[in-house]
Design a protein around this motif. Sequence first.
Motif, short mmCIF file in Angstrom:
data_model
loop_
_atom_site.label_atom_id
_atom_site.label_comp_id
_atom_site.label_asym_id
_atom_site.label_seq_id
_atom_site.Cartn_x
_atom_site.Cartn_y
_atom_site.Cartn_z
N VAL A 129 45.78 39.85 50.87
CA VAL A 129 46.76 39.13 50.07
C VAL A 129 48.26 39.25 50.93
O VAL A 129 48.66 40.38 51.02
CB VAL A 129 46.87 39.76 48.69
CG1 VAL A 129 47.82 38.73 47.77
CG2 VAL A 129 45.49 39.73 48.11
N SER A 131 51.55 38.51 49.56
CA SER A 131 52.25 38.14 48.63
C SER A 131 53.52 37.14 48.68
O SER A 131 53.96 36.37 48.07
CB SER A 131 52.93 39.27 47.97
OG SER A 131 51.76 40.19 47.59
N THR A 132 54.20 37.51 50.00
CA THR A 132 55.34 36.42 50.21
C THR A 132 54.86 34.99 50.40
O THR A 132 55.73 34.02 49.88
CB THR A 132 55.89 36.75 51.74
OG1 THR A 132 55.91 38.44 51.49
CG2 THR A 132 57.01 36.09 51.90
N ASP A 133 53.99 34.51 50.94
CA ASP A 133 53.56 33.12 51.03
C ASP A 133 52.50 32.82 49.67
O ASP A 133 51.93 31.67 50.08
CB ASP A 133 52.85 33.17 52.32
CG ASP A 133 53.90 33.00 53.71
OD1 ASP A 133 55.22 32.69 53.17
OD2 ASP A 133 53.39 33.16 54.58
N LYS A 134 52.13 33.78 49.03
CA LYS A 134 51.17 33.80 47.92
C LYS A 134 50.02 32.99 48.55
O LYS A 134 49.30 31.91 47.97
CB LYS A 134 51.84 32.74 46.75
CG LYS A 134 53.00 33.32 46.02
CD LYS A 134 53.55 32.54 45.19
CE LYS A 134 54.56 33.01 44.43
NZ LYS A 134 55.73 33.57 44.75
N LYS A 135 49.14 33.54 49.51
CA LYS A 135 48.04 33.36 49.97
C LYS A 135 47.09 34.36 50.22
O LYS A 135 47.43 35.77 50.10
CB LYS A 135 48.19 32.97 51.56
CG LYS A 135 48.82 31.57 51.66
CD LYS A 135 48.77 31.05 53.04
CE LYS A 135 49.59 29.74 53.08
NZ LYS A 135 49.43 29.21 54.47
N ARG A 136 45.90 34.13 49.92
CA ARG A 136 44.55 35.10 50.00
C ARG A 136 43.74 34.70 51.48
O ARG A 136 43.44 33.80 51.22
CB ARG A 136 43.84 35.42 48.79
CG ARG A 136 42.78 36.10 48.83
CD ARG A 136 41.86 35.93 47.48
NE ARG A 136 42.72 36.08 46.32
CZ ARG A 136 42.68 37.38 45.62
NH1 ARG A 136 42.03 38.23 45.66
NH2 ARG A 136 43.55 37.39 44.54
N THR A 175 55.27 37.38 58.05
CA THR A 175 54.50 38.03 57.21
C THR A 175 54.27 39.72 58.08
O THR A 175 53.67 39.60 58.90
CB THR A 175 53.15 37.68 56.59
OG1 THR A 175 53.55 36.57 56.05
CG2 THR A 175 52.78 38.53 55.68
#
Length: 194
Positions: A129, A131-136, A175
């Motif tokens: 995950v 969290s900065t770019d809100k991607k999984r 990231t």
Amino acid sequence: MSIRCTTKARRGMVALAVAAGLALGVAGCGGGGGGEDEKPQASASASKGDGSQPSAQEDQGDEVLAELKGSDGLMLQITGAQRDSGGFLTVSGTLKNDGAQRITVPALIRGNETEILRHGMSFGGATLVDSTDKKRYYVLRDTDGRPLTTTGFSSLKAGESLAVFMQFPAPPEATSEVSLQLPTFATATFQISG
């Protein structure tokens, strides 16, 4: 010499050549001459006939970046998170049994996708995950659908450890910190190197 004698002689020579070839083939496949006590040596190659897999021990350092605690004394220590030039991120570490008894690794860690389940025990359920770019990011697979993770394990004896890896698509260069989520384990955050 008659044709009958010549034919019999040729058959005999062919039979002798075939027998000699078979004897040499059997001798060549007979192993290293060791006794029954000899254990097979582990292959240095990461591939065991079920797809190409990067070595879990490459770039593993002594420093523990993160620890994920699981059930019954299982622990996953992350020792590396290395980007490569191909756009991949390889997370490596050690799965340990800190309990007092043999533990069967929970099947939930392989996830629930049909394609991954078909290939046996793995870390196919792991997600990374950002969290900065809100991607999984999900574990990568080869062209046959096999997860690019350590595979083929089932249980660990008390005190036993296993070198493991999981390969993901690399997050953007900006990231530097990601979290690893693995079913039945606590989530942990760590820094990416490279």
